[in-house]
Design a protein around this motif. Sequence first.
Motif, PDB file in Angstrom:
ATOM      1  N   ASP A 157      31.608 131.283  71.204  1.00  0.00           N
ATOM      2  CA  ASP A 157      30.646 132.438  72.160  1.00  0.00           C
ATOM      3  C   ASP A 157      29.616 131.538  73.191  1.00  0.00           C
ATOM      4  OD1 ASP A 157      31.475 134.532  71.021  1.00  0.00           O
ATOM      5  OD2 ASP A 157      29.805 134.759  69.608  1.00  0.00           O
ATOM      6  N   ASN A 158      29.316 130.337  72.543  1.00  0.00           N
ATOM      7  CA  ASN A 158      28.367 129.572  73.490  1.00  0.00           C
ATOM      8  C   ASN A 158      29.134 129.049  74.912  1.00  0.00           C
ATOM      9  OD1 ASN A 158      26.220 129.554  72.134  1.00  0.00           O
ATOM     10  ND2 ASN A 158      26.161 127.554  71.031  1.00  0.00           N
ATOM     11  N   ALA A 159      30.514 128.602  74.405  1.00  0.00           N
ATOM     12  CA  ALA A 159      31.368 127.953  75.536  1.00  0.00           C
ATOM     13  C   ALA A 159      31.558 129.207  76.422  1.00  0.00           C
ATOM     14  CB  ALA A 159      32.548 127.420  74.745  1.00  0.00           C
ATOM     15  N   ILE A 160      31.969 130.531  76.004  1.00  0.00           N
ATOM     16  CA  ILE A 160      32.147 131.416  76.707  1.00  0.00           C
ATOM     17  C   ILE A 160      31.223 131.825  77.778  1.00  0.00           C
ATOM     18  CG2 ILE A 160      32.858 134.030  76.878  1.00  0.00           C
ATOM     19  CD1 ILE A 160      34.378 133.564  74.375  1.00  0.00           C
ATOM     20  N   GLU A 161      29.989 131.868  77.236  1.00  0.00           N
ATOM     21  CA  GLU A 161      28.572 131.982  77.855  1.00  0.00           C
ATOM     22  C   GLU A 161      28.539 130.804  79.092  1.00  0.00           C
ATOM     23  OE1 GLU A 161      25.449 134.238  78.649  1.00  0.00           O
ATOM     24  OE2 GLU A 161      26.996 134.980  77.272  1.00  0.00           O
ATOM     25  N   ALA A 162      28.978 129.717  78.564  1.00  0.00           N
ATOM     26  CA  ALA A 162      28.605 128.518  79.371  1.00  0.00           C
ATOM     27  C   ALA A 162      29.553 128.774  80.884  1.00  0.00           C
ATOM     28  CB  ALA A 162      28.681 127.289  78.880  1.00  0.00           C
ATOM     29  N   VAL A 163      30.727 128.988  80.294  1.00  0.00           N
ATOM     30  CA  VAL A 163      31.925 129.141  81.411  1.00  0.00           C
ATOM     31  C   VAL A 163      31.518 130.265  82.454  1.00  0.00           C
ATOM     32  CG1 VAL A 163      34.246 129.806  82.025  1.00  0.00           C
ATOM     33  CG2 VAL A 163      33.640 128.092  79.979  1.00  0.00           C
ATOM     34  N   ARG A 164      31.005 131.329  81.969  1.00  0.00           N
ATOM     35  CA  ARG A 164      30.557 132.476  82.745  1.00  0.00           C
ATOM     36  C   ARG A 164      29.464 132.031  83.695  1.00  0.00           C
ATOM     37  NH1 ARG A 164      29.634 136.406  78.680  1.00  0.00           N
ATOM     38  NH2 ARG A 164      31.342 137.839  78.303  1.00  0.00           N
ATOM     39  N   GLU A 165      28.674 131.176  82.967  1.00  0.00           N
ATOM     40  CA  GLU A 165      27.289 130.806  83.891  1.00  0.00           C
ATOM     41  C   GLU A 165      27.807 129.873  84.812  1.00  0.00           C
ATOM     42  OE1 GLU A 165      23.960 128.542  82.125  1.00  0.00           O
ATOM     43  OE2 GLU A 165      23.927 130.378  81.028  1.00  0.00           O
ATOM     44  N   GLY A 166      28.615 129.068  84.487  1.00  0.00           N
ATOM     45  CA  GLY A 166      29.428 128.041  85.444  1.00  0.00           C
ATOM     46  C   GLY A 166      30.344 128.591  86.390  1.00  0.00           C
ATOM     47  N   GLY A 167      30.887 129.544  86.154  1.00  0.00           N
ATOM     48  CA  GLY A 167      31.745 130.361  86.873  1.00  0.00           C
ATOM     49  C   GLY A 167      31.248 130.988  88.203  1.00  0.00           C
ATOM     50  N   ARG A 168      29.783 131.082  88.327  1.00  0.00           N
ATOM     51  CA  ARG A 168      29.188 131.661  89.366  1.00  0.00           C
ATOM     52  C   ARG A 168      29.233 130.949  90.516  1.00  0.00           C
ATOM     53  NH1 ARG A 168      24.890 133.087  85.284  1.00  0.00           N
ATOM     54  NH2 ARG A 168      25.612 135.007  84.290  1.00  0.00           N
ATOM     55  N   ARG A 169      29.585 129.742  90.269  1.00  0.00           N
ATOM     56  CA  ARG A 169      29.754 128.662  91.466  1.00  0.00           C
ATOM     57  C   ARG A 169      31.048 129.117  92.038  1.00  0.00           C
ATOM     58  NH1 ARG A 169      28.722 125.001  87.131  1.00  0.00           N
ATOM     59  NH2 ARG A 169      30.950 124.478  87.588  1.00  0.00           N
ATOM     60  N   ARG A 170      31.098 128.511  93.324  1.00  0.00           N
ATOM     61  CA  ARG A 170      32.257 128.760  94.204  1.00  0.00           C
ATOM     62  C   ARG A 170      33.336 128.021  93.586  1.00  0.00           C
ATOM     63  NH1 ARG A 170      33.355 130.721  99.372  1.00  0.00           N
ATOM     64  NH2 ARG A 170      34.324 128.658 100.006  1.00  0.00           N
ATOM     65  N   ASN A 171      34.791 128.651  93.564  1.00  0.00           N
ATOM     66  CA  ASN A 171      35.905 127.699  93.124  1.00  0.00           C
ATOM     67  C   ASN A 171      35.701 127.260  91.787  1.00  0.00           C
ATOM     68  OD1 ASN A 171      37.043 128.261  95.555  1.00  0.00           O
ATOM     69  ND2 ASN A 171      36.363 126.423  96.590  1.00  0.00           N
ATOM     70  N   ALA A 172      34.825 127.614  90.895  1.00  0.00           N
ATOM     71  CA  ALA A 172      34.419 127.115  89.645  1.00  0.00           C
ATOM     72  C   ALA A 172      35.850 127.337  88.854  1.00  0.00           C
ATOM     73  CB  ALA A 172      33.158 127.741  88.864  1.00  0.00           C
ATOM     74  N   ARG A 173      36.102 126.245  87.944  1.00  0.00           N
ATOM     75  CA  ARG A 173      37.220 126.668  86.906  1.00  0.00           C
ATOM     76  C   ARG A 173      36.564 127.380  85.706  1.00  0.00           C
ATOM     77  NH1 ARG A 173      38.175 122.622  83.676  1.00  0.00           N
ATOM     78  NH2 ARG A 173      36.429 121.248  84.572  1.00  0.00           N
ATOM     79  N   ARG A 174      37.557 128.295  85.267  1.00  0.00           N
ATOM     80  CA  ARG A 174      37.080 129.055  83.998  1.00  0.00           C
ATOM     81  C   ARG A 174      38.038 128.864  82.972  1.00  0.00           C
ATOM     82  NH1 ARG A 174      34.378 134.316  84.632  1.00  0.00           N
ATOM     83  NH2 ARG A 174      32.888 133.855  86.642  1.00  0.00           N
ATOM     84  N   GLU A 175      37.729 127.589  82.349  1.00  0.00           N
ATOM     85  CA  GLU A 175      38.521 126.987  81.426  1.00  0.00           C
ATOM     86  C   GLU A 175      37.962 126.634  79.781  1.00  0.00           C
ATOM     87  OE1 GLU A 175      41.468 124.840  84.707  1.00  0.00           O
ATOM     88  OE2 GLU A 175      40.287 123.799  83.050  1.00  0.00           O
ATOM     89  N   LEU A 176      38.819 126.841  78.982  1.00  0.00           N
ATOM     90  CA  LEU A 176      38.255 126.541  77.628  1.00  0.00           C
ATOM     91  C   LEU A 176      39.548 125.706  76.749  1.00  0.00           C
ATOM     92  CD1 LEU A 176      35.930 127.443  76.300  1.00  0.00           C
ATOM     93  CD2 LEU A 176      37.166 128.938  75.046  1.00  0.00           C
ATOM     94  N   ARG A 177      39.128 124.630  76.409  1.00  0.00           N
ATOM     95  CA  ARG A 177      40.436 123.846  75.802  1.00  0.00           C
ATOM     96  C   ARG A 177      39.901 123.645  74.026  1.00  0.00           C
ATOM     97  NH1 ARG A 177      41.774 118.927  74.460  1.00  0.00           N
ATOM     98  NH2 ARG A 177      44.001 118.273  74.755  1.00  0.00           N
ATOM     99  N   VAL A 178      40.894 123.964  73.456  1.00  0.00           N
ATOM    100  CA  VAL A 178      40.606 123.855  71.961  1.00  0.00           C
ATOM    101  C   VAL A 178      41.622 123.015  71.456  1.00  0.00           C
ATOM    102  CG1 VAL A 178      40.289 125.138  69.698  1.00  0.00           C
ATOM    103  CG2 VAL A 178      39.619 126.145  71.797  1.00  0.00           C
ATOM    104  N   GLU A 179      41.170 121.849  70.818  1.00  0.00           N
ATOM    105  CA  GLU A 179      42.099 120.930  69.986  1.00  0.00           C
ATOM    106  C   GLU A 179      41.654 120.599  68.569  1.00  0.00           C
ATOM    107  OE1 GLU A 179      42.583 117.147  72.275  1.00  0.00           O
ATOM    108  OE2 GLU A 179      43.700 116.223  70.633  1.00  0.00           O
ATOM    109  N   THR A 180      42.728 120.506  67.885  1.00  0.00           N
ATOM    110  CA  THR A 180      42.526 120.114  66.397  1.00  0.00           C
ATOM    111  C   THR A 180      43.418 118.706  66.067  1.00  0.00           C
ATOM    112  OG1 THR A 180      44.326 121.332  65.606  1.00  0.00           O
ATOM    113  CG2 THR A 180      42.240 122.446  65.488  1.00  0.00           C
TER     114      THR A 180
END
Length: 513
Positions: free
Chosen positions: A407-430
């Motif tokens: 949830d924190n990560a989604i919120e952060a991407v949403r926030e960062g996504g307001r910038r122009r050409n911002a990436r909207r990515e999430l990577r989860v690795e185990t």
Amino acid sequence: MAQVKKPAVVPPPPPAATPAAGQDLPAEVYRQAVAQADVAISITDDKANILYVNPAFARVTGYDAASAVGCNESMLSAKTTPRAIYHDMWKSLDGGHPWSGRLLNRRRDGSEYLAELTITPVLDPGGQVGHFLGMHRDITDMHQLEQRVRNQKQLIESVVDAAPMAIALLDSAKRVVLDNQAYKKLVTDLQVAEPAEVLLSGLGGAPAAGRESGEVRIDRPGGRGPRWFSCAVLPIAVRNESADGFFAGGDSAHLLLVATDITALRVEQEKARTAALKALLAEEEHAAKLREGLSAALYRLEEPLNVVASAVGRLRARGESSVSAALEQALGTGRMHLEDLRRIIPSGRTEATLGVNLNEVLRDVLDIATPQLLAAGITVEWQPTPVLPSVVGRPMELRTLFKALLDNAIEAVREGGRRRNARRELRVETRPGGDGVEVLLDDSGPGVPADQRLKVFEPFFTTRGGAGKHLGTGLSRAQQIVAEHGGDIEIADAPRGGCRVRVGLPARHRKES
Ligand code: FAD
């Protein structure tokens, strides 16, 4: 059949005297050795006209000496041996070289048999081929056996190949020595070099003895769903085929692995489970929010009460007892109500500690968050290690932990996504790491400044505004859950920019399982 005039039965000529030890043997010994040998022997002239046959020849071909001598060896031909074989035979013999091969012969009674024949040119003292020595035996039974083994092998291979389950035979060094089509498909499907290795490690390694079976879940990279296999491993003793094993024996331990894909069944079960889980997690989240909200309210209400308490102290010191008494009473009542409030804070659920597969936990959390991720236009890169060691933990608490981090990560991407050409990515690795399992959660949001990376774990600390929308208890609760599981959590820069949250949890050791 070529016929020539029959000369008298001629015994084999005694060997030329050589300086070898054998020269002392009487010629009769040589004669009897050839006569009594249990292999069909014939001696011919240089045109293959028979001069001598031994009794074993009569047993194999049906032609005794009287009927064979004077005939050509071609009388034995069943006339179906390819010409090329005779051509090859005579080429060798004419060159003075021995020849060995298989021919189809016909006995005197007309029955056919497969002959394994060796012909040796016998050179005269001038070095010319004067005679031929032929030795042959009936190998029809051996050929039948060979063909039967070959046919059975082909039959087994066809059946194994057509089987819907993946089948692989591994040698003692765990190399795949036989597999079927379904197994070969797994290589591309699972994108692993040797599926058997992954399946065996999913079962906890090769069985020490006896049959072992179990279910293995393999998480595939690139957002493709997991696959489930019902696996059985059977040790097989394979006989030593080398010459030194003829008497010594010495079996080598092979393993037969059979993996049946039960993904379709599991997907259905998973759908129902995920729906129930979603409801449970929502309920948990609701209760957690209530707990956080009330805790925050309590924390904030303590502040004015503490101010009043210090004011009461000062008033009492100044002797203004009437005012201080009234305030003291108000303070007491206030604290009583705070206690009432503390009592109604819903307590967290108690859960049993089990062996938990973090791939499963994260897959659940990603499934549950799919609508949020889609709505925010976030691309998820899911990179699980196909088979992870289990960690010891409380599954619901771990789901709550990773849901909060997600949830924190989604919120952060949403926030960062307001910038122009911002990436909207999430990577989860185990991945296996240290003495356990590591989970890396990288987002493409604005990241957390280095000086705030410890502070963010403090209760009620938030980097976000939003007029009290964020209480800032998520990470402190997350840290608490990680600590209770004996793990660690840290925040860093993600390699491609943004924030990386790394969670390390200790693995469950096999003897605990
Ligand atoms: P061809 O091969 O054309 O033979 C015609 C005749 O010429 C035969 O008498 C043949 O022996 C002879 N001949 C052919 N080429 C040469 C050459 N380069 N030099 C000298 N003579 C030649 N054949 C079998 O089918 N079964 C046997 O068990 C068998 N055992 C044999 C054992 C010995 C010791 C030898 C020397 C030959 C044997 N042969 C055997 C080969 C046999 O002699 C024939 O070549 C073969 O059977 C084919 O015969 P064919 O009548 O079809 O014709």
